[in-house]
Design an enzyme around this catalytic site. Structure first.
Site, short mmCIF file in Angstrom:
data_model
loop_
_atom_site.label_atom_id
_atom_site.label_comp_id
_atom_site.label_asym_id
_atom_site.label_seq_id
_atom_site.Cartn_x
_atom_site.Cartn_y
_atom_site.Cartn_z
N CYS A 196 4.02 -5.96 16.10
CA CYS A 196 3.40 -4.96 16.99
C CYS A 196 1.90 -5.28 17.11
O CYS A 196 1.24 -5.54 16.10
CB CYS A 196 3.60 -3.54 16.45
SG CYS A 196 5.33 -3.09 16.31
N GLU A 252 0.83 -1.21 0.00
CA GLU A 252 0.00 0.00 0.00
C GLU A 252 0.86 1.26 0.00
O GLU A 252 1.95 1.26 0.56
CB GLU A 252 -0.85 0.04 1.28
CG GLU A 252 -1.83 -1.08 1.38
CD GLU A 252 -2.48 -1.18 2.77
OE1 GLU A 252 -2.52 -0.17 3.49
OE2 GLU A 252 -2.92 -2.29 3.11
N CYS A 288 -0.94 -3.35 15.04
CA CYS A 288 -0.68 -3.05 13.63
C CYS A 288 -1.20 -4.14 12.70
O CYS A 288 -0.89 -5.32 12.87
CB CYS A 288 0.82 -2.87 13.44
SG CYS A 288 1.26 -2.46 11.75
N CYS A 340 3.33 8.18 1.46
CA CYS A 340 3.73 7.18 2.46
C CYS A 340 3.89 5.86 1.73
O CYS A 340 2.95 5.40 1.07
CB CYS A 340 2.64 7.10 3.53
SG CYS A 340 2.91 5.77 4.69
N CYS A 371 5.19 -7.76 7.43
CA CYS A 371 6.12 -7.31 8.46
C CYS A 371 6.32 -8.43 9.48
O CYS A 371 5.40 -9.18 9.77
CB CYS A 371 5.56 -6.07 9.15
SG CYS A 371 6.73 -5.29 10.27
N CYS A 383 -3.06 1.15 8.50
CA CYS A 383 -1.92 0.65 7.73
C CYS A 383 -1.94 -0.88 7.63
O CYS A 383 -2.00 -1.58 8.63
CB CYS A 383 -0.66 1.13 8.45
SG CYS A 383 0.83 0.55 7.74
#
Ligand code: SAH
Length: 348
Positions: free
Chosen positions: A123, A99, A126, A112, A119, A339
């Protein structure tokens, strides 16, 4: 950076100008051809060798054999009617998704971008991490997010934040190569003063980044003022704790003179009390830095909540304790998707 695909072709968009020049010279071409091609790729936004009309058909054929030029496919495009924010979901050449978000500020357009497909950092708040890690993005794939958005929107992009999907310092070499390409004066020529890199805190890489003195802004995803709270939210804190992180931040500032920005996603009942504000003031007091408070974005897999009023109250507490703090402006509220949320919907 020299990268080859499964057919042995070189990823042309990841090559710096001197690298492209030496490959072309090896192919028996004049060095000035490299400059022309680099200009097509990085300034004129060519997506295909056939668009490079000042090259002979024969050379274009040779380029097709020797190099690959992978483009990103726009799978989804969400445009905010409120403030011109555009969110892109791109499909990569291997079928994965990333994205980017194009945002409008008074001083221009900032994008961004994602640095990894997924990932590993885990976290808790997230969405990028929930869909799992697939792979690092290549320098060309980071650049293409910018070039594709620029072409699609017709808007000149003059700033970038590495705050999309992925942990940039976990893909260090590709990110550094991308920053060199992005700022090269024969290419996009973006000033690295207009670039921010956000990290969850991979301490050894912060030291390495400091040594490079690139002039970028470093953002640290802090999100908690003590190790117990931070480790519960961010597994990386069990590897590099807050004290080690702060030491690295002080080193970064002493070497680069660039003020660090600390991100603080406010989560109801977890990190939003007056005691948290006091602990944060103790941790950051006297350090030339800025705290950016973000009401945590809701993601459907988690029950974390917050709101702007709480963020404003927390900001006031920090300011009264002497810190330099702001609440991050909300852009694209009507297309809001935390996100990694769009990618999550597209992964099986
Ligand atoms: N991996 C890097 C960059 C990507 S995340 C990092 O950790 O900094 C970009 C920023 O968004 C980070 O500050 C991250 O902690 C924050 N973030 C992620 N999910 C969020 C959510 N649901 N609400 C608010 N901020 C979030």
């Amino acid at each position: 950076m020299y990268i080859t695909d499964e057919n042995g072709r070189t990823d042309i968009l990841s090559l710096e100008l001197d690298e492209l020049t030496s490959v072309l010279v090896q192919m028996g071409e004049k060095p000035f051809r490299a400059k022309q091609i680099y200009d097509w790729l990085h300034c004129k936004g060519a997506e295909d060798f056939s668009q490079m009309t000042n090259l002979s058909a024969q050379l274009r054929d040779k380029l097709n054999e020797k190099f690959c030029l992978k483009s990103l496919f726009i799978c989804k495009r969400l445009e905010s009617s409120a403030d011109n924010t555009v969110k892109y979901l791109y499909r990569l050449s291997d079928g994965d998704h990333v994205e980017s978000v194009l945002m409008e500020y008074e001083h221009g357009n900032t994008i961004c971008i994602s640095t990894q497909a997924g990932c590993k950092m885990g976290c808790k708040f997230c969405a990028s991490t929930i869909a799992g890690f697939k792979r690092d993005l290549l320098p060309s794939e980071m650049l293409s997010q910018i070039y594709t958005a620029q072409r699609d929107s017709g808007r000149k992009i003059n700033g970038a934040v590495l705050m999309g999907i992925g942990e940039p310092l976990d893909n260090f070499d590709n990110v550094i190569c991308f920053l060199k390409l992005l700022s090269s004066k024969e290419g996009m020529n973006m000033s690295l003063r207009h670039v921010s890199l956000s990290t969850c805190g991979i301490v050894p890489r912060i030291y390495e980044l400091a040594e490079l003195k690139l002039g970028i802004t470093l953002s640290i995803s802090l999100h908690a003022p003590d190790n117990i709270t931070r480790s519960a939210l961010m597994p990386i804190n069990s590897v590099y704790n807050i004290e080690e992180l702060m030491k690295a931040c002080r080193y970064y500032f002493s070497l680069t003179g660039r003020r660090i920005s600390f991100e603080y996603a406010l989560i109801r009942g977890q990190n939003d009390s007056f005691e948290d504000a006091e602990r944060l003031a103790k941790l950051l007091g006297g350090f030339n830095c800025h705290v950016n408070i973000i009401p945590v974005n809701k993601i459907k897999e988690r029950s974390f909540t917050s709101d702007r009023a709480a963020a404003q109250r927390f900001k006031n507490m920090l300011c009264s304790l002497g810190l330099n703090a702001t609440v991050r402006r909300t852009l694209g509220a009507d297309i809001e998707a935390a996100c990694g949320q769009l990618r999550r919907e597209y992964q099986s």
